[in-house]
Design a protein around this motif. Sequence first.
Motif, short mmCIF file in Angstrom:
data_model
loop_
_atom_site.label_atom_id
_atom_site.label_comp_id
_atom_site.label_asym_id
_atom_site.label_seq_id
_atom_site.Cartn_x
_atom_site.Cartn_y
_atom_site.Cartn_z
N VAL A 12 9.07 42.30 39.40
CA VAL A 12 8.63 41.08 40.08
C VAL A 12 8.54 39.92 39.09
O VAL A 12 7.99 40.09 37.98
CB VAL A 12 7.24 41.30 40.73
N ASN A 13 9.04 38.77 39.49
CA ASN A 13 8.87 37.54 38.72
C ASN A 13 7.53 36.93 39.10
O ASN A 13 7.39 36.38 40.19
CB ASN A 13 10.02 36.57 39.01
N THR A 25 8.18 38.39 34.10
CA THR A 25 8.79 39.30 35.07
C THR A 25 8.45 40.70 34.59
O THR A 25 8.74 41.06 33.45
CB THR A 25 10.31 39.08 35.14
N ARG A 26 7.80 41.46 35.45
CA ARG A 26 7.31 42.78 35.03
C ARG A 26 7.29 43.76 36.20
O ARG A 26 7.29 43.35 37.36
CB ARG A 26 5.93 42.67 34.42
N PRO A 27 7.22 45.05 35.90
CA PRO A 27 7.07 46.04 36.96
C PRO A 27 5.73 45.88 37.67
O PRO A 27 4.73 45.52 37.04
CB PRO A 27 7.13 47.39 36.23
N ILE A 83 10.53 39.57 44.26
CA ILE A 83 10.96 40.91 43.88
C ILE A 83 12.42 40.86 43.43
O ILE A 83 13.30 40.44 44.18
CB ILE A 83 10.78 41.91 45.03
N VAL A 84 12.66 41.29 42.19
CA VAL A 84 13.99 41.25 41.60
C VAL A 84 14.77 42.53 41.93
O VAL A 84 15.94 42.48 42.31
CB VAL A 84 13.90 41.06 40.07
N LYS A 85 14.14 43.69 41.74
CA LYS A 85 14.79 44.96 42.07
C LYS A 85 13.76 46.07 42.17
O LYS A 85 12.62 45.93 41.74
CB LYS A 85 15.87 45.32 41.06
#
Length: 108
Positions: A12-13, A25-27, A83-85
């Motif tokens: 997530v950014n 940006t981190r889990p 959410i990036v991935k």
Amino acid sequence: MDQINQYDIVLVNLEPTIGSEMKKTRPCVILSPNEMNKHLQTIVIAPMTSTSKPYPTRIEVRYKQTTGWIAIDQIRTIDRVRIVKRFETLSDKDVEKVKIIIQKTFVA
């Protein structure tokens, strides 16, 4: 982003942030229930960090062959576009730890 589920670990950014909020940006772990995740544009998450002191609101977990800590004290609501991935899902054992710490922290 495809359907995301409660207890998924996602990247997530978190920017922009203010003050002592977790940055970058981190889990993060999805905490909102699947019914909310399916219908709402907002998602409730708990960010993760790779370094932590032994706070009672932090839960140590292993993911992607590394150790991280879920920061229950930093729960926030985000728009799903942050959410990036998706990485993976917490183990059943870690889900139980999350439930216990959430209850101890927020339910008197």
